[in-house]
Structures are given as C-alpha cells and as structure tokens.
Design a protein around this motif. Structure first.
Motif, PDB file in Angstrom:
ATOM      1  N   ALA A  98       0.828  -1.204   0.000  1.00  0.00           N
ATOM      2  CA  ALA A  98       0.000   0.000   0.000  1.00  0.00           C
ATOM      3  C   ALA A  98       0.865   1.257   0.000  1.00  0.00           C
ATOM      4  O   ALA A  98       1.979   1.272   0.517  1.00  0.00           O
ATOM      5  N   THR A  99       0.316   2.334  -0.593  1.00  0.00           N
ATOM      6  CA  THR A  99       0.977   3.642  -0.629  1.00  0.00           C
ATOM      7  C   THR A  99       0.234   4.585   0.316  1.00  0.00           C
ATOM      8  O   THR A  99      -0.998   4.664   0.264  1.00  0.00           O
ATOM      9  N   ALA A 100       0.954   5.283   1.183  1.00  0.00           N
ATOM     10  CA  ALA A 100       0.353   6.275   2.085  1.00  0.00           C
ATOM     11  C   ALA A 100       0.756   7.670   1.618  1.00  0.00           C
ATOM     12  O   ALA A 100       1.928   7.894   1.297  1.00  0.00           O
ATOM     13  N   GLN A 101      -0.215   8.599   1.586  1.00  0.00           N
ATOM     14  CA  GLN A 101       0.057   9.946   1.069  1.00  0.00           C
ATOM     15  C   GLN A 101      -0.558  11.003   1.979  1.00  0.00           C
ATOM     16  O   GLN A 101      -1.606  10.780   2.598  1.00  0.00           O
ATOM     17  N   ILE A 102       0.102  12.154   2.029  1.00  0.00           N
ATOM     18  CA  ILE A 102      -0.461  13.368   2.641  1.00  0.00           C
ATOM     19  C   ILE A 102      -0.273  14.476   1.606  1.00  0.00           C
ATOM     20  O   ILE A 102       0.812  15.079   1.508  1.00  0.00           O
ATOM     21  N   PRO A 103      -1.280  14.764   0.769  1.00  0.00           N
ATOM     22  CA  PRO A 103      -1.119  15.699  -0.361  1.00  0.00           C
ATOM     23  C   PRO A 103      -0.680  17.098   0.061  1.00  0.00           C
ATOM     24  O   PRO A 103       0.056  17.752  -0.665  1.00  0.00           O
ATOM     25  N   GLU A 104      -1.129  17.556   1.249  1.00  0.00           N
ATOM     26  CA  GLU A 104      -0.799  18.921   1.669  1.00  0.00           C
ATOM     27  C   GLU A 104       0.709  19.130   1.815  1.00  0.00           C
ATOM     28  O   GLU A 104       1.201  20.260   1.673  1.00  0.00           O
ATOM     29  N   LEU A 105       1.453  18.064   2.109  1.00  0.00           N
ATOM     30  CA  LEU A 105       2.910  18.169   2.252  1.00  0.00           C
ATOM     31  C   LEU A 105       3.646  17.576   1.064  1.00  0.00           C
ATOM     32  O   LEU A 105       4.887  17.499   1.078  1.00  0.00           O
ATOM     33  N   ASP A 106       2.915  17.150   0.031  1.00  0.00           N
ATOM     34  CA  ASP A 106       3.520  16.406  -1.091  1.00  0.00           C
ATOM     35  C   ASP A 106       4.318  15.217  -0.569  1.00  0.00           C
ATOM     36  O   ASP A 106       5.418  14.913  -1.055  1.00  0.00           O
ATOM     37  N   GLU A 130       4.750  11.159   0.436  1.00  0.00           N
ATOM     38  CA  GLU A 130       4.273   9.833   0.036  1.00  0.00           C
ATOM     39  C   GLU A 130       5.215   8.754   0.561  1.00  0.00           C
ATOM     40  O   GLU A 130       6.433   8.889   0.491  1.00  0.00           O
ATOM     41  N   ILE A 131       4.617   7.681   1.121  1.00  0.00           N
ATOM     42  CA  ILE A 131       5.379   6.487   1.492  1.00  0.00           C
ATOM     43  C   ILE A 131       5.135   5.466   0.391  1.00  0.00           C
ATOM     44  O   ILE A 131       4.032   4.914   0.289  1.00  0.00           O
ATOM     45  N   PRO A 132       6.095   5.204  -0.486  1.00  0.00           N
ATOM     46  CA  PRO A 132       5.853   4.303  -1.621  1.00  0.00           C
ATOM     47  C   PRO A 132       5.590   2.870  -1.169  1.00  0.00           C
ATOM     48  O   PRO A 132       5.885   2.483  -0.038  1.00  0.00           O
ATOM     49  N   ALA A 133       5.025   2.084  -2.080  1.00  0.00           N
ATOM     50  CA  ALA A 133       4.753   0.672  -1.805  1.00  0.00           C
ATOM     51  C   ALA A 133       6.060  -0.092  -1.607  1.00  0.00           C
ATOM     52  O   ALA A 133       7.093   0.253  -2.199  1.00  0.00           O
ATOM     53  N   PHE A 134       6.023  -1.097  -0.753  1.00  0.00           N
ATOM     54  CA  PHE A 134       7.135  -2.018  -0.483  1.00  0.00           C
ATOM     55  C   PHE A 134       8.346  -1.351   0.179  1.00  0.00           C
ATOM     56  O   PHE A 134       9.418  -1.925   0.206  1.00  0.00           O
ATOM     57  N   THR A 135       8.177  -0.123   0.719  1.00  0.00           N
ATOM     58  CA  THR A 135       9.279   0.505   1.451  1.00  0.00           C
ATOM     59  C   THR A 135       9.136   0.280   2.952  1.00  0.00           C
ATOM     60  O   THR A 135      10.064   0.539   3.711  1.00  0.00           O
ATOM     61  N   GLN A 136       7.953  -0.155   3.393  1.00  0.00           N
ATOM     62  CA  GLN A 136       7.723  -0.479   4.799  1.00  0.00           C
ATOM     63  C   GLN A 136       7.005  -1.818   4.875  1.00  0.00           C
ATOM     64  O   GLN A 136       6.285  -2.189   3.955  1.00  0.00           O
ATOM     65  N   LYS A 137       7.193  -2.518   5.995  1.00  0.00           N
ATOM     66  CA  LYS A 137       6.447  -3.752   6.216  1.00  0.00           C
ATOM     67  C   LYS A 137       4.992  -3.410   6.550  1.00  0.00           C
ATOM     68  O   LYS A 137       4.680  -2.293   6.965  1.00  0.00           O
ATOM     69  N   ASP A 152       4.336   8.820  12.950  1.00  0.00           N
ATOM     70  CA  ASP A 152       5.495   8.596  13.832  1.00  0.00           C
ATOM     71  C   ASP A 152       6.537   7.708  13.148  1.00  0.00           C
ATOM     72  O   ASP A 152       7.743   7.950  13.267  1.00  0.00           O
ATOM     73  N   ARG A 153       6.071   6.663  12.443  1.00  0.00           N
ATOM     74  CA  ARG A 153       7.006   5.782  11.741  1.00  0.00           C
ATOM     75  C   ARG A 153       7.765   6.538  10.645  1.00  0.00           C
ATOM     76  O   ARG A 153       8.945   6.302  10.405  1.00  0.00           O
ATOM     77  N   ALA A 154       7.032   7.429   9.935  1.00  0.00           N
ATOM     78  CA  ALA A 154       7.670   8.215   8.879  1.00  0.00           C
ATOM     79  C   ALA A 154       8.738   9.143   9.463  1.00  0.00           C
ATOM     80  O   ALA A 154       9.845   9.279   8.915  1.00  0.00           O
ATOM     81  N   VAL A 155       8.416   9.768  10.604  1.00  0.00           N
ATOM     82  CA  VAL A 155       9.378  10.658  11.272  1.00  0.00           C
ATOM     83  C   VAL A 155      10.611   9.863  11.710  1.00  0.00           C
ATOM     84  O   VAL A 155      11.761  10.284  11.498  1.00  0.00           O
ATOM     85  N   ASP A 187      -3.656   3.986  -0.532  1.00  0.00           N
ATOM     86  CA  ASP A 187      -4.027   3.378  -1.817  1.00  0.00           C
ATOM     87  C   ASP A 187      -3.387   1.992  -1.889  1.00  0.00           C
ATOM     88  O   ASP A 187      -2.161   1.867  -1.890  1.00  0.00           O
ATOM     89  N   ASP A 188      -4.231   0.959  -1.923  1.00  0.00           N
ATOM     90  CA  ASP A 188      -3.729  -0.412  -1.884  1.00  0.00           C
ATOM     91  C   ASP A 188      -4.292  -1.215  -3.055  1.00  0.00           C
ATOM     92  O   ASP A 188      -5.470  -1.561  -3.062  1.00  0.00           O
ATOM     93  N   PRO A 189      -3.472  -1.500  -4.087  1.00  0.00           N
ATOM     94  CA  PRO A 189      -3.977  -2.278  -5.232  1.00  0.00           C
ATOM     95  C   PRO A 189      -4.386  -3.703  -4.869  1.00  0.00           C
ATOM     96  O   PRO A 189      -5.152  -4.324  -5.593  1.00  0.00           O
ATOM     97  N   SER A 190      -3.895  -4.239  -3.722  1.00  0.00           N
ATOM     98  CA  SER A 190      -4.290  -5.595  -3.323  1.00  0.00           C
ATOM     99  C   SER A 190      -5.652  -5.619  -2.638  1.00  0.00           C
ATOM    100  O   SER A 190      -6.255  -6.680  -2.474  1.00  0.00           O
ATOM    101  N   GLY A 191      -6.161  -4.450  -2.205  1.00  0.00           N
ATOM    102  CA  GLY A 191      -7.481  -4.369  -1.569  1.00  0.00           C
ATOM    103  C   GLY A 191      -7.504  -4.846  -0.136  1.00  0.00           C
ATOM    104  O   GLY A 191      -8.587  -5.033   0.439  1.00  0.00           O
ATOM    105  N   ASN A 192      -6.343  -5.047   0.519  1.00  0.00           N
ATOM    106  CA  ASN A 192      -6.301  -5.618   1.860  1.00  0.00           C
ATOM    107  C   ASN A 192      -5.999  -4.604   2.956  1.00  0.00           C
ATOM    108  O   ASN A 192      -5.771  -4.991   4.094  1.00  0.00           O
TER     109      ASN A 192
END
Length: 361
Positions: free
Chosen positions: A66-74, A76-83, A94-97, A140-145
C-alpha cells in the motif's frame, strides 16, 4: 530476542499474520503484519479528512504493497518501502518521522543543506499531530487488503471516502498477478453448454484450508436475466459459502428498488444483490457499500442476517479493540435490525445498483 507469530482472521482483510518481536536486553520491540489471505478482486483507496484528535487515533491496517500519502505536504510512502502494520494514523506519521531521522547524523556530516531541508520537513510532519490545520490522509492499496477504521460504523462516515477500483496491468504485475489474469481472460470464453451443466473445480476451504470443491452453474432468473451461482462446500469442517456473479452486461440505466417492509412474509422475498449494489435502511441510518458482502442470491431475511453477522464479527466494532460506548450503540443497532427481521418493526429497504444487475422478487 523472541519473535511471536499469530495467524488470525479479521473481517474485511481475510487472514493476516501478526508478528511481534521483543528484545529483553535493550527493550526494543517491533510489530508487523503480513497478508495471509488472497488478493482481493479490486484495489481500494481510503481518503480521510483529519480534523480532530479522534481522527489521529483511528486504527489503520496498511499492507506492505500500500501507498500512504499526505497531499498537503507532497508526502508519500511508496509501496514495499515499509512492512505491513496494524497501527493508527498517528502511528503512520510517527514511523515516517523515525525513518527520516534515522540517517540524519550522517547527512549532517556529509551534506548539511539536505539535512536541514529534511529537518524542516520532519518539523512539518510533527506539526500535523498538533492539528493546527486539517489535512488529508490517503491509503491506496492495489491488493485491496488495507483498511481505515470508521468509528461511526455502521453509519456512514462523512470524513472517510472509500473507493474501489480495477487495478492496472502495471499494478497487477507489481503484485505478481499478470500471468494469473491472462489465464482468467482465456478461461472467460463462454461455452455453449454452460446453462445445462454444473461445472466443478478444486479449491481450498477458506476456513480450514482443506481441499474442497466449488460448483458453478449458469441460472436464468424468471423475468430477469442470467446469473452465475458459485457454491463451495467443505467436507472437512462443514463450511459452506455461495456467491453470485452477474452473467449479463451492464444495463444502460441503473436500478433503484425501494421495498416498504410491512409484513413478516416480506422476509421470504428472493433477492439478487450484485457486487455493485449498495443497500440502505433509512430508519436505522444504515448504508452498506457496494463492495461489502459481494454478490448474493438469497432472501431478504438471509441478507439482513448477513448484515448483522458482518457487524458482529468486526473486531473494531464489538471486539477487544472497541470502545464501550461504540459497542453499546452497535448492540442497539443489532436489536433494531433483529426487530425488522422478526417482523416486529416496519422499515424501508433500498437497493441501489448503478449497473442494473440487482433484483427483488
């Protein structure tokens, strides 16, 4: 240290594996999740408008694809970069920080300009938790899970927008589905004798994973159209399930069916609910999205019981992680739904299908 693994089944995500690591020497601990179930037929996108402290505390299931985004700050945590992780919206931030701060000492020694820019961005991320202004959190998760909690369930959540979509060829390849989808397309050619034959194919039971068989039959519903009914029976644990797929094309116009339930005999009416159909009971302020429960060919009573079971089996609502006030509201909702099912209360039952593939006897 010790790693503990738990295979558990959660509604909305099928099976997941929760792994927890703890070290007695330095007290470091870590928790991850991995999806153990199948990839869903459609991808899912959750958009949450975060405006209060309660929104930061919403529980989130984020898979590794899954991809995590916060548009106001541009941001994005891309897919497969975190468990994969079971956490909250605040936990994701907190994990992103923590991830950005990890290599800051090295950056300050080698490239002061980049380090100062990242420090500035970390400050902006931390300010999000203070909620000086609202922001949008998107998964946004293309696997739907993946999943974002709705604390007002079973009522609709105005702050949360859930969109299901058909994944692209690139997303399917990323999930390793390209070959399987090509096989599905080849197998989709209609056979002439489908209507008179019950097709059977081998599969595994979704409950106990024992070998089972799925029967598939093309059925003509009188005064309506053709549908495909699929039923799975497990001889090992007795689990039974059935699902309905529309056998025809999407209609030129959508269909909205409203039934006023006035008599217990209304519960015996046959219902075909397609995957694209949403259900609404205005008296209970209840709405069931088009993706939930899948396609079903049952009676009105059977569908209402499935809705009650969906609410009861949701651990975020009535399980260990639920708040007492929320559990009390849901028990009250289930009581009202039971009264309608038993014919003790009158209500309106609304089916809204933009594809026009649903039917009420």
């Amino acid at each position: 240290g010790v790693t503990r693994l738990l295979l558990t089944r959660i509604p909305f995500f099928k099976e997941i594996i929760v792994s927890s690591f703890a070290c007695d020497s330095c007290a470091w601990s870590n928790t991850e999740i991995q999806s153990a179930g199948r990839i869903q037929e459609q991808g899912v996108r959750y958009a949450l408008a975060v405006t209060s402290r309660q929104d930061l505390n919403r529980e989130v299931v984020k898979t590794d694809c899954a991809t995590a985004q916060i548009p106001e700050l541009d941001f994005e945590i891309p897919a497969f970069t975190q468990k994969g992780v079971l956490t909250t919206v605040e936990g994701i931030i907190d994990r992103a920080v923590a991830g950005l701060e990890q290599d800051q000492p090295l950056r300050r020694a080698t490239d002061q300009e980049v380090a100062s820019k990242i420090d500035e961005f970390i400050g902006k991320l931390k300010q999000l938790k203070e909620l000086r202004s609202s922001f949008t959190f998107i998964i946004d998760d293309p696997s739907g899970n993946s999943f974002v909690e709705n604390p007002r369930a079973p009522q609709r959540d105005a702050a949360l927008t859930v969109t299901r979509y058909r994944r692209t060829a690139q997303q399917a390849a990323m999930l390793g589905l390209e070959e399987g989808e090509e096989l599905d397309e080849k197998a989709a050619d209609p056979a002439e004798d489908l209507r008179n034959e019950v097709l059977q194919f081998n599969t595994n039971c979704p409950e106990c994973n024992a070998p089972a068989s799925t029967n598939m039959k093309l059925v003509q519903i009188p005064h309506f159209k053709e549908v495909i009914i699929m039923a799975t029976n497990c001889d090992s644990c007795g689990h039974r399930t059935n699902e309905v797929k529309s056998g025809g094309a999407i209609e030129p116009q959508g269909t909205r069916i409203t039934l006023r339930i006035t008599d217990p005999s209304d519960m015996t009416r046959d219902i075909l609910k397609s995957e694209t159909c949403s259900v609404e009971i205005p008296e209970l302020e209840f709405e069931l999205g088009m993706g939930a429960l899948g396609g079903k060919f049952t009676t009105l009573e059977g569908l209402l019981k499935d809705i009650a079971e969906l609410v009861e089996r949701n651990p975020f609502s009535l399980g260990d992680s639920s708040a007492p006030s929320r559990a009390e509201k849901l028990q009250e909702f289930l009581g009202k739904l039971r009264e309608i099912t038993e014919g003790k209360a009158q209500a309106h039952f609304v089916m809204d299908d933009p594809a026009g593939n649903s039917y009420l006897q």
